[in-house]
Write an enzyme that holds these catalytic residues in place. Sequence first.
Site, PDB file in Angstrom:
ATOM      1  N   VAL A 119       0.903  -1.153   0.000  1.00 40.52           N
ATOM      2  CA  VAL A 119       0.000   0.000   0.000  1.00 40.52           C
ATOM      3  C   VAL A 119       0.944   1.205   0.000  1.00 40.52           C
ATOM      4  O   VAL A 119       1.500   1.565   1.032  1.00 40.52           O
ATOM      5  CB  VAL A 119      -0.951  -0.007   1.214  1.00 40.52           C
ATOM      6  CG1 VAL A 119      -1.816   1.254   1.222  1.00 40.52           C
ATOM      7  CG2 VAL A 119      -1.828  -1.260   1.194  1.00 40.52           C
ATOM      8  N   PRO A 120       1.174   1.778  -1.185  1.00 35.99           N
ATOM      9  CA  PRO A 120       2.346   2.641  -1.411  1.00 35.99           C
ATOM     10  C   PRO A 120       2.258   4.065  -0.869  1.00 35.99           C
ATOM     11  O   PRO A 120       2.234   5.042  -1.614  1.00 35.99           O
ATOM     12  CB  PRO A 120       2.456   2.643  -2.932  1.00 35.99           C
ATOM     13  CG  PRO A 120       1.038   2.493  -3.392  1.00 35.99           C
ATOM     14  CD  PRO A 120       0.392   1.578  -2.398  1.00 35.99           C
ATOM     15  N   CYS A 121       2.289   4.200   0.447  1.00 39.56           N
ATOM     16  CA  CYS A 121       2.289   5.528   1.052  1.00 39.56           C
ATOM     17  C   CYS A 121       3.571   6.298   0.718  1.00 39.56           C
ATOM     18  O   CYS A 121       3.590   7.522   0.806  1.00 39.56           O
ATOM     19  CB  CYS A 121       2.073   5.444   2.556  1.00 39.56           C
ATOM     20  SG  CYS A 121       3.246   4.400   3.428  1.00 39.56           S
ATOM     21  N   HIS A 122       4.611   5.586   0.292  1.00 41.02           N
ATOM     22  CA  HIS A 122       5.859   6.266  -0.078  1.00 41.02           C
ATOM     23  C   HIS A 122       5.682   7.135  -1.321  1.00 41.02           C
ATOM     24  O   HIS A 122       6.509   7.995  -1.589  1.00 41.02           O
ATOM     25  CB  HIS A 122       6.990   5.248  -0.291  1.00 41.02           C
ATOM     26  CG  HIS A 122       6.776   4.302  -1.421  1.00 41.02           C
ATOM     27  ND1 HIS A 122       5.994   3.163  -1.289  1.00 41.02           N
ATOM     28  CD2 HIS A 122       7.236   4.310  -2.700  1.00 41.02           C
ATOM     29  CE1 HIS A 122       5.992   2.509  -2.455  1.00 41.02           C
ATOM     30  NE2 HIS A 122       6.733   3.187  -3.313  1.00 41.02           N
ATOM     31  N   ARG A 123       4.596   6.946  -2.060  1.00 36.59           N
ATOM     32  CA  ARG A 123       4.353   7.706  -3.290  1.00 36.59           C
ATOM     33  C   ARG A 123       3.646   9.034  -3.045  1.00 36.59           C
ATOM     34  O   ARG A 123       3.300   9.721  -3.995  1.00 36.59           O
ATOM     35  CB  ARG A 123       3.560   6.848  -4.278  1.00 36.59           C
ATOM     36  CG  ARG A 123       4.335   5.626  -4.732  1.00 36.59           C
ATOM     37  CD  ARG A 123       3.555   4.775  -5.710  1.00 36.59           C
ATOM     38  NE  ARG A 123       4.278   3.531  -5.960  1.00 36.59           N
ATOM     39  CZ  ARG A 123       3.693   2.397  -6.301  1.00 36.59           C
ATOM     40  NH1 ARG A 123       2.383   2.338  -6.481  1.00 36.59           N
ATOM     41  NH2 ARG A 123       4.415   1.314  -6.485  1.00 36.59           N
TER      42      ARG A 123
END
Length: 160
Positions: A119-123
């Site tokens: 779940v790409p919160c880094h984006r």
Amino acid sequence: MQAAYYKSPIGILRITEEDGFITSIYALDEEHEVPLPKTPLLKEAAKQLDEYFEGIRKDFDLPLKQQGSGFQQGVWNELSRIGYGKTISYLQQSKFLNNPLGIRAIASANGKNHLLIVVPCHRVIGTDGSLTGFGCGIWRKKWLLEHEQRVMGVGQMTMF
């Protein structure tokens, strides 16, 4: 709950499984033994992470479940819509969620995401392009974004 530890380029990742779902993937700052995953689902999660770090996998196909409010679930679902190698700002995310005044609450929900990478919160980045707000360390956020950009063959981050 079962747990596995996965050695990655951004450090040891702790992967947990409960009731047939991956419930967390989190980066650890301390060293840890890395025994092989014991369940089929933990093995599959490690395999898919291998493929991600090798630049082969851009989307994950794992049963996921993390505890959170309805609001948090909505924020995490929106995170999952951000394409590989793309970024959005917190302001854009708040607009996608039809909550332009909720930037702080949305950022807080991003910070409670326990499924790193998948779940790409880094984006999600600052409106000015700055790398802000990443519980596992800004250096990891930078590494993940640069990794995706290398795989995509793009020199700079692009907005969603």
